[in-house]
Design an enzyme around this catalytic site. Structure first.
Site, PDB file in Angstrom:
ATOM      1  N   ASP A 147      26.861  16.176 -16.986  1.00 36.59           N
ATOM      2  CA  ASP A 147      28.046  16.361 -16.328  1.00 36.59           C
ATOM      3  C   ASP A 147      27.947  16.457 -14.776  1.00 36.59           C
ATOM      4  O   ASP A 147      27.077  17.392 -14.438  1.00 36.59           O
ATOM      5  CB  ASP A 147      28.743  17.668 -16.805  1.00 36.59           C
ATOM      6  CG  ASP A 147      30.202  18.022 -16.287  1.00 36.59           C
ATOM      7  OD1 ASP A 147      30.336  18.391 -15.131  1.00 36.59           O
ATOM      8  OD2 ASP A 147      31.195  17.920 -17.003  1.00 36.59           O
ATOM      9  N   SER A 185      33.791  14.869 -13.963  1.00 38.19           N
ATOM     10  CA  SER A 185      34.170  15.357 -15.299  1.00 38.19           C
ATOM     11  C   SER A 185      35.558  14.983 -15.608  1.00 38.19           C
ATOM     12  O   SER A 185      35.862  13.792 -15.807  1.00 38.19           O
ATOM     13  CB  SER A 185      33.939  16.921 -15.448  1.00 38.19           C
ATOM     14  OG  SER A 185      33.977  17.501 -16.679  1.00 38.19           O
TER      15      SER A 185
END
Length: 308
Positions: free
Chosen positions: A197, A85
């Site tokens: 993610d 991320s």
């Protein structure tokens, strides 16, 4: 007369024979040398690889810059970077070649509008193309395999639920996939697969670093867990829920790391850019606290001849 000549010849013959006999008997005998047992030469020590693993945590990720500042200023060598991320954003820039102070300068100038492209809600209300373009522009369109430091961006395959580490190809696209928080960012299709993610499965991807050959892993965990303040909108609610999930998963993953750096960034909201300076300072403080541990490992590796 003939007899005299024969006697002289015979005398010469006998003299030569005696001379050869003396030389043969007195000459030193050649000593037979047998080879001894083979001595096994040990191979040179295997060079050590130190990996920096940068965890997920949205705007808390400014703390990663502070950590890098301390490691760099103390000449801690980094041979691999793994990012999840926001960790993949910072990690890609560091792998490209930006030093810590260039990263800090970039952190102070970046604005949400440069990386957020709002769209009508359809499987997410941030498209993610702006983030991809920003990353590629910042790394000058350098593909992942040509970055100065080996770099891996961690995403989650939404169809299989598996952790995926990108190490080749379009840097911006890999980072975009790693940052595509479900419900906020639209998922990213790469090839025939769809990704979200990486924090969903691996917020602090220590295992990825070890999989790619890291001997020592320095993990930076910026997950904050629960916060007593109430979220004020939908995005904050979603991000707070992910913070809690990241924290639970990270607490398991960091157990495999050799060093864990945990900046105190619970007061920094996941979508709050206004506290970026505070986050950087917290990263510096946390790195300074663990620096003796890091230096001890590095010094030992140098004594073993595994680091220059």
């Amino acid at each position: 007369m003939e007899a005299k000549k024969e006697g002289i010849a015979m005398g010469r013959f006998i003299g030569i024979f005696i001379f050869i006999l003396i030389i043969t008997c007195c000459a030193p005998k050649t000593k037979e040398i047998r080879p001894g047992p083979e001595v096994e030469v040990p191979p040179p020590p295997k060079p050590a690889k130190i990996a920096l693993v940068l965890g997920a945590g949205a705007s808390k990720g400014f703390a990663h810059v502070g950590v890098i500042k301390i490691l760099e200023s103390n000449k801690i060598p980094i041979h691999m970077i793994v990012g999840t991320s926001v960790g993949s954003v910072v990690g890609s820039f560091y792998a490209f070649g930006y030093d810590a102070f260039q990263l800090q300068k970039l952190s102070f100038t970046i604005e949400k509008g440069e990386i957020v492209d709002l769209v009508l809600p359809e499987n997410g209300f941030i498209k993610g193309e702006k983030l991809e373009e920003f990353v590629n522009k910042t790394v000058k369109n350098t593909p992942m395999e040509k970055l100065k430091i080996p770099f891996y961006a961690v995403a989650a395959d939404i169809q299989s639920g598996q952790e995926v580490a990108f190490g080749r190809g379009n840097t911006g696209m890999a980072v975009r996939a790693s940052c595509s928080i479900p419900g906020i960012f639209r998922p990213v299709k790469i090839g025939e697969r769809v990704y979200v993610d990486g924090g969903v499965v691996s917020p602090v991807a220590v295992d990825v670093a070890k999989q790619f050959g890291a001997d020592i892993v320095i993990a930076v965990d910026i997950s904050a867990g629960a916060d007593r303040t109430l979220p004020e909108n939908t995005i904050e609610t979603i991000l707070r829920a992910y913070d809690i999930m990241y924290s639970k998963l990270a607490s398991i993953q960091i157990l495999k790391a050799d060093v864990v750096i945990k900046p105190k960034v619970s007061h920094v909201g996941s979508a709050d850019f206004s506290k970026r300076h505070e986050a950087i300072l917290e990263g510096e403080r946390a790195a300074i606290e663990t620096l003796p541990q890091v230096q001890k490992i590095v010094n030992q590796l140098r004594l073993e001849g595994r680091l220059e």
